[in-house]
Write a protein that holds these residues in place. Structure first.
Motif, PDB file in Angstrom:
ATOM      1  N   PRO A  40       0.799  -1.232   0.000  1.00 27.71           N
ATOM      2  CA  PRO A  40       0.000   0.000   0.000  1.00 27.71           C
ATOM      3  C   PRO A  40       0.827   1.276   0.000  1.00 27.71           C
ATOM      4  O   PRO A  40       0.336   2.326  -0.420  1.00 27.71           O
ATOM      5  N   SER A  41       2.079   1.192   0.457  1.00 25.84           N
ATOM      6  CA  SER A  41       2.916   2.391   0.527  1.00 25.84           C
ATOM      7  C   SER A  41       3.786   2.577  -0.713  1.00 25.84           C
ATOM      8  O   SER A  41       4.604   3.499  -0.755  1.00 25.84           O
ATOM      9  N   VAL A  42       3.619   1.715  -1.720  1.00 20.27           N
ATOM     10  CA  VAL A  42       4.489   1.752  -2.901  1.00 20.27           C
ATOM     11  C   VAL A  42       3.674   1.982  -4.165  1.00 20.27           C
ATOM     12  O   VAL A  42       2.628   1.364  -4.370  1.00 20.27           O
ATOM     13  N   THR A  43       4.159   2.885  -5.002  1.00 20.53           N
ATOM     14  CA  THR A  43       3.619   3.077  -6.343  1.00 20.53           C
ATOM     15  C   THR A  43       4.742   2.753  -7.324  1.00 20.53           C
ATOM     16  O   THR A  43       5.743   3.464  -7.381  1.00 20.53           O
ATOM     17  N   LEU A  44       4.607   1.659  -8.041  1.00 26.51           N
ATOM     18  CA  LEU A  44       5.648   1.192  -8.964  1.00 26.51           C
ATOM     19  C   LEU A  44       5.123   1.255 -10.393  1.00 26.51           C
ATOM     20  O   LEU A  44       4.067   0.714 -10.702  1.00 26.51           O
TER      21      LEU A  44
END
Length: 278
Positions: free
Chosen positions: A196-200
């Motif tokens: 949830p804390s990562v945008t890849l």
């Protein structure tokens, strides 16, 4: 994350920001403050940006010049003592030792890379990559590789920073290590993409050149110091840049040309299948 000891590197940034605010509130110019200390022109700017530290005596002189006394003055002196501490050793290249505490203290991390960056690497992938470096010794390989994977493990924990990672498609296509090791690395990326804390996101090869992919960088937002720093690593050194406008524009450009998160996940899945079937 913010409950951790930020370390002397970050405390130096916080101290610099505090000194700048106090100087501006007092109406004292940079030249006048430098003259009060007998410093060369430009030295105080380096202190205020966290590049240089200041001794207890120097801080006392500045505080007197700014008219700061009592608890406010003691707070600044305490920051100075924290900033002068010796940093704990890090299992990284010498020029990257300053980067690790900055990354650890960051609440937001944005990066553009044409390869899998250290924060997202598995130990085996990191070891295979580092083994090709002409400046990393064989004796340091295992510890440095393990440290990279451990840095990434923090993304799975409570209080993880928010990470926006934009990778070139070549990061998924270029095999590093064995097929099994590459497959494990791609599965690690796929797991991280679901956090949830990562945008890849991935920029497809068909989109052509990008400034960030030819000059990879990381943007770190350190809330405690109210500062954004661009970290740019070279083969034998690193730059820490506080004028980050160009890097922010390069990040926005790369993110704008990248696939959506869903399409990125689908591409990683196809790359995993391709490695598995090789």
């Amino acid at each position: 994350m913010l409950d951790e000891d930020p370390g002397p590197v970050v405390q130096r940034l916080i101290l610099g920001e505090r000194l700048r605010a106090l100087r501006e509130a007092s109406g004292v110019g940079l030249d006048d403050a430098n003259a009060a200390l007998g410093w060369y022109r430009g030295k105080l700017s380096k202190v205020e940006t966290g590049t240089l530290g200041a001794s207890e005596k120097e801080l006392t002189t500045l505080l007197s010049r700014y008219g700061v006394t009592g608890p406010d003055a003691e707070q600044v002196r305490q920051l100075g003592r924290e900033a002068r501490r010796r940093a704990a050793p890090e299992r990284v290249s010498d020029w990257a030792k300053q980067y690790i505490p900055l990354e650890r203290a960051s609440s937001e991390i944005r990066m553009v890379y044409g390869e899998v960056p250290g924060l997202l690497q598995t130990k085996d992938y990191a070891r295979a990559q580092l083994s090709r470096s002409p400046v990393v010794t064989a004796a340091d390989l295992d510890s440095m590789a393990a440290a990279r994977e451990e840095r990434g493990n923090r993304l799975y924990r409570d209080g993880a920073p928010h990470v926006w990672a934009v990778l070139g498609e070549e990061a998924l296509r270029r095999r590093v290590g064995t097929h099994d090791q590459m497959g494990t690395q791609l599965r690690r990326l796929r797991e991280i993409a679901d956090l949830p804390s990562v945008t890849l996101k991935v920029v497809p090869l068909e989109h052509g050149p990008h400034a960030g992919l030819s000059c990879p960088f990381t943007l770190l937002w350190i809330e405690q110091a109210r500062a954004t720093i661009a970290y740019v690593e070279t083969l034998t050194g690193a730059d820490y840049v506080k004028s980050t406008e160009a890097y922010t524009l390069a990040f926005d450009q790369a993110e704008g040309d990248a696939l959506s998160e869903d399409d990125t996940r689908a591409l990683i899945d196809r790359c995993i299948q391709g490695v598995t079937h090789d």
